[in-house]
Design an enzyme around this catalytic site. Structure first.
Site, PDB file in Angstrom:
ATOM      1  N   TYR A   1      57.008  48.171  42.115  1.00 44.11           N
ATOM      2  CA  TYR A   1      57.315  48.587  40.746  1.00 44.11           C
ATOM      3  C   TYR A   1      57.801  50.031  40.626  1.00 44.11           C
ATOM      4  CZ  TYR A   1      55.915  44.160  38.764  1.00 44.11           C
ATOM      5  OH  TYR A   1      55.869  42.830  38.433  1.00 44.11           O
TER       6      TYR A   1
ATOM      7  N   GLU B   1      49.782  39.927  37.321  1.00 47.27           N
ATOM      8  CA  GLU B   1      50.016  39.358  38.652  1.00 47.27           C
ATOM      9  C   GLU B   1      48.808  39.499  39.560  1.00 47.27           C
ATOM     10  OE1 GLU B   1      53.698  41.268  39.739  1.00 47.27           O
ATOM     11  OE2 GLU B   1      54.691  40.408  37.978  1.00 47.27           O
TER      12      GLU B   1
END
Length: 390
Positions: free
Chosen positions: A95, A137
């Site tokens: 990310y 997630e």
């Protein structure tokens, strides 16, 4: 929490993102892969070549800007995308990399219009959105590895059987190479298959619906062979031409939100076209075993009889039920399409309807169902292709 000042800045950029979003994401992916080519082991190269992933990401960024005052509104999309990410093996450390190159792409495309204040606001907003994805997630990874026979990322499976289902669809029955069991899954979910194709620099991952009701020791996927000139067909052609019984494939755990609610007993209709039948046939089989008295309609469209997969399976499952109707339509024949008249004749709009197939087919069926009065709350569908990602 984002300050109101940050939210106002991000929201003010929405019109700019609507105009330049795809340009920004095209630059983003180009720069990202130049600096981090290892990420090409995760991303679908064909979707990159077609521009589909760039558009999907642009739409996601725009949605984030529009809903920045109420990010809870995009949680359903976060969950759907999270399933895709977990199936692909996206990790928290990816990310910050994405965030860095997204901001650089905004600056490169917008130039002086991307002021330090705007970039700072987007950096802050991206951090909040990324944390939401990472949190969702993490829960999915935990659930996946802690369920019986579960795991994270990819595991070796052996092709125990391959079956030609139609002129262009082959089923692959997959058993764990360690001879263990497989986790249960919700009918309609998918797995990812990762392959290393000779001559290709990067591994490739494709997602395939599980095309049978849950079994304790195997998965089944049913793969349509795409055209030789279709970039997205590289993996399907490899599976059709090269993967035989006894070969090994790397497989991710089941994922996905397009699933049958097995707790319901009211009317349900499954409407599919082409390879869109794959999640539906597993749902249909599940009902035939668990709730055979449930009112069920199964409608499928194929180009012709040679391309119509699972005809015998449909007949078998329908035969186990006390209240089922089914029909297969062939578009090359007269009256061979699923239109409004067909839907009004077969589908019980008081129940649930599941739709899957090519985009044009789904858009048509969904539009007709809504015109017939089908409420969104009981209409379930899944488009093939890239999920929107941040």
């Amino acid at each position: 929490m984002l300050s109101q000042h940050t939210k106002d800045i991000v929201k003010s950029t929405a019109p700019v993102l609507a105009e330049h979003g795809t340009a920004i994401t095209t630059v983003f992916y180009s720069r990202l892969f130049e600096a981090h080519p290892e990420l090409l082991h995760i991303f679908n190269h064909a979707n990159q070549a077609k521009g589909r992933q760039q558009t999907a990401l642009a739409n996601t960024v725009y949605a984030a800007a529009v809903h920045i005052d109420n990010l809870e509104a995009i949680i359903p999309a976060v969950i759907q995308i999270g399933h895709k990410h977990v199936s692909l093996g996206v990790k928290p450390e990816h990310y910050p990399i994405v965030g860095e190159f997204l901001l650089k792409a905004i600056k490169e495309v917008l130039g002086e219009a991307a002021t330090d204040e705007i970039l700072g606001a987007w950096q802050e907003a991206y951090g909040v959105i990324a944390d939401a994805f990472i949190g969702v997630e993490a829960g999915m990874y935990k659930e996946s590895r802690e369920r019986e026979h579960g795991w994270n990322f990819f595991k070796r499976f052996v092709v125990s059987r391959r079956v030609q289902e139609s002129g262009n669809i082959v089923s692959f029955h997959l058993k764990p190479a360690d001879e263990g069991g497989v986790p249960s899954y919700k009918p309609g979910q998918y797995i990812s298959v990762r392959v290393s194709i000779p001559g290709e620099r990067y591994s490739m991952i494709r997602q395939y619906s599980l095309s049978q009701a849950p079994k304790p020791d195997e998965f089944r996927i049913s793969v349509k062979r795409e055209a030789d000139n279709d970039p997205n067909g590289r993996v399907s052609i490899y599976l059709h031409d090269d993967i035989q019984e006894g070969d090994i494939l790397e497989v991710s755990p089941p994922a996905g939100e397009f699933v049958l609610d097995t707790g319901k007993t009211g009317p349900v209709a499954f409407i599919s076209a082409g390879v869109g039948i794959t999640p539906m046939i597993g749902m249909f089989e599940t009902i035939s075993s668990l709730t055979p008295n449930r009112p069920v309609v199964f409608l499928h469209a194929a180009r012709n009889e040679a391309l119509g997969a699972f005809r015998k399976d449909i007949e078998e499952y329908a035969g186990r039920m006390s209240n089922s109707k089914w029909k297969v339509f062939y578009s090359e024949e007269p009256d061979g399409r699923i239109n409004r008249d067909v839907l009004s004749t077969y589908a019980d709009l008081s129940g649930d309807v599941y739709v899957c197939g090519p985009v044009s087919f789904m858009e048509s069926v969904i539009s007709e169902l809504k015109l017939l009065g089908m409420p969104d709350s009981r209409l379930h569908y899944e488009f093939f292709g890239p999920a929107m990602r941040i």
